[in-house]
Design a protein around this motif. Sequence first.
Motif, PDB file in Angstrom:
ATOM      1  N   SER A  76      -4.809  -1.917  -0.632  1.00  0.00           N
ATOM      2  CA  SER A  76      -3.501  -2.094  -0.018  1.00  0.00           C
ATOM      3  C   SER A  76      -3.370  -3.465   0.646  1.00  0.00           C
ATOM      4  O   SER A  76      -2.311  -4.069   0.612  1.00  0.00           O
ATOM      5  N   MET A  77      -4.461  -3.961   1.223  1.00  0.00           N
ATOM      6  CA  MET A  77      -4.435  -5.218   1.962  1.00  0.00           C
ATOM      7  C   MET A  77      -5.562  -6.121   1.444  1.00  0.00           C
ATOM      8  O   MET A  77      -6.696  -5.678   1.326  1.00  0.00           O
ATOM      9  N   TYR A  78      -5.211  -7.372   1.169  1.00  0.00           N
ATOM     10  CA  TYR A  78      -6.170  -8.321   0.612  1.00  0.00           C
ATOM     11  C   TYR A  78      -6.128  -9.624   1.383  1.00  0.00           C
ATOM     12  O   TYR A  78      -5.074 -10.028   1.880  1.00  0.00           O
ATOM     13  N   GLU A 104       0.276 -12.918  -7.187  1.00  0.00           N
ATOM     14  CA  GLU A 104       0.752 -12.127  -8.327  1.00  0.00           C
ATOM     15  C   GLU A 104      -0.319 -11.155  -8.818  1.00  0.00           C
ATOM     16  O   GLU A 104      -0.016 -10.014  -9.162  1.00  0.00           O
ATOM     17  N   LYS A 105      -1.563 -11.597  -8.838  1.00  0.00           N
ATOM     18  CA  LYS A 105      -2.656 -10.713  -9.245  1.00  0.00           C
ATOM     19  C   LYS A 105      -2.767  -9.538  -8.276  1.00  0.00           C
ATOM     20  O   LYS A 105      -2.930  -8.381  -8.690  1.00  0.00           O
ATOM     21  N   LYS A 112      -0.278  -4.438  -1.097  1.00  0.00           N
ATOM     22  CA  LYS A 112       0.961  -4.413  -0.321  1.00  0.00           C
ATOM     23  C   LYS A 112       1.055  -5.555   0.680  1.00  0.00           C
ATOM     24  O   LYS A 112       2.141  -5.949   1.082  1.00  0.00           O
ATOM     25  N   VAL A 113      -0.108  -6.081   1.106  1.00  0.00           N
ATOM     26  CA  VAL A 113      -0.144  -7.152   2.096  1.00  0.00           C
ATOM     27  C   VAL A 113      -1.209  -8.158   1.677  1.00  0.00           C
ATOM     28  O   VAL A 113      -2.302  -7.766   1.256  1.00  0.00           O
ATOM     29  N   GLY A 140      -4.182 -19.182  12.553  1.00  0.00           N
ATOM     30  CA  GLY A 140      -5.221 -18.615  11.698  1.00  0.00           C
ATOM     31  C   GLY A 140      -4.900 -17.228  11.168  1.00  0.00           C
ATOM     32  O   GLY A 140      -5.785 -16.534  10.681  1.00  0.00           O
ATOM     33  N   ASN A 141      -3.646 -16.817  11.230  1.00  0.00           N
ATOM     34  CA  ASN A 141      -3.264 -15.477  10.794  1.00  0.00           C
ATOM     35  C   ASN A 141      -1.909 -15.555  10.109  1.00  0.00           C
ATOM     36  O   ASN A 141      -0.862 -15.582  10.757  1.00  0.00           O
ATOM     37  N   TYR A 142      -1.953 -15.642   8.796  1.00  0.00           N
ATOM     38  CA  TYR A 142      -0.743 -15.708   7.975  1.00  0.00           C
ATOM     39  C   TYR A 142      -0.745 -14.503   7.053  1.00  0.00           C
ATOM     40  O   TYR A 142      -1.791 -14.074   6.574  1.00  0.00           O
ATOM     41  N   ARG A 143       0.448 -13.956   6.804  1.00  0.00           N
ATOM     42  CA  ARG A 143       0.496 -12.809   5.896  1.00  0.00           C
ATOM     43  C   ARG A 143       1.796 -12.782   5.121  1.00  0.00           C
ATOM     44  O   ARG A 143       2.799 -13.349   5.521  1.00  0.00           O
ATOM     45  N   LYS A 144       1.681 -12.087   4.000  1.00  0.00           N
ATOM     46  CA  LYS A 144       2.834 -11.897   3.123  1.00  0.00           C
ATOM     47  C   LYS A 144       2.894 -10.427   2.787  1.00  0.00           C
ATOM     48  O   LYS A 144       1.906  -9.838   2.333  1.00  0.00           O
ATOM     49  N   ILE A 145       4.060  -9.828   2.985  1.00  0.00           N
ATOM     50  CA  ILE A 145       4.293  -8.437   2.622  1.00  0.00           C
ATOM     51  C   ILE A 145       4.838  -8.442   1.202  1.00  0.00           C
ATOM     52  O   ILE A 145       5.809  -9.154   0.906  1.00  0.00           O
ATOM     53  N   LEU A 146       4.234  -7.674   0.317  1.00  0.00           N
ATOM     54  CA  LEU A 146       4.673  -7.608  -1.076  1.00  0.00           C
ATOM     55  C   LEU A 146       5.653  -6.461  -1.261  1.00  0.00           C
ATOM     56  O   LEU A 146       5.459  -5.374  -0.717  1.00  0.00           O
ATOM     57  N   GLN A 147       6.681  -6.681  -2.018  1.00  0.00           N
ATOM     58  CA  GLN A 147       7.691  -5.649  -2.288  1.00  0.00           C
ATOM     59  C   GLN A 147       7.373  -4.914  -3.563  1.00  0.00           C
ATOM     60  O   GLN A 147       6.834  -5.361  -4.467  1.00  0.00           O
TER      61      GLN A 147
END
Length: 147
Positions: A76-78, A104-105, A112-113, A140-147
Motif C-alpha cells: 500500500s505504501m512505498y 507508475e510502477k 496507494k502512497v 525530508g518527508n514528501y509524499r504522493k497519494i495515488l488515485q
Amino acid sequence: MGFSERPHKWFCPNRADEKEDWLKLAISINGKHNHVKQFIVYFDSIKIGYCLYLDAYFEQQFFQDNYDITVDEEKSMYEIGYLIGEEDYLHKGLGKIIVKELVEKIREIGGKVVLADPDEDNMSSIKVLLDNGFTKIKDGNYRKILQ
C-alpha cells in the motif's frame, strides 16, 4: 554496477569507502528481499544511475521513526530512491522521468502512497518530486497519494 569516480554531492558525500559499502549493500540485497526492487538506469546503453522502490510494510520501524506513520498493510505504501550518478546527465530532465516511471510502477502494483526523503539542500531532487505531484509534509518527508 558502478558510478563515476568523480565526487557526487548527493551520493555518500562524506567518504569514498562509504560509497563502496553502499554499492556492496545494494548488490547484496538483490534477490534476498522481495520488498525491495532495484534498477540500474540506462541512457542510450550507458549506465547513468540507480533507483529503487520498497514496500514500507517490511520496514515499519524505519517509517515510524522517519515519516511518523504507521504502515499496517502490504503493498500500500512505498518509498522511492533515485540517483543520477553520472554528472554529465544531470539537469537534463532524466530525474523527472525516473520518478515518473517509479510512481507508475507502484501504481500498477496497487500502491496507494509513495514517499521520498530528499536532502533539503538538494533543490534539484525536490523540484523533481514536486513536478511529479509530490507534496512536502515537512523537511525530508514528501509524499504522493495515488488515485
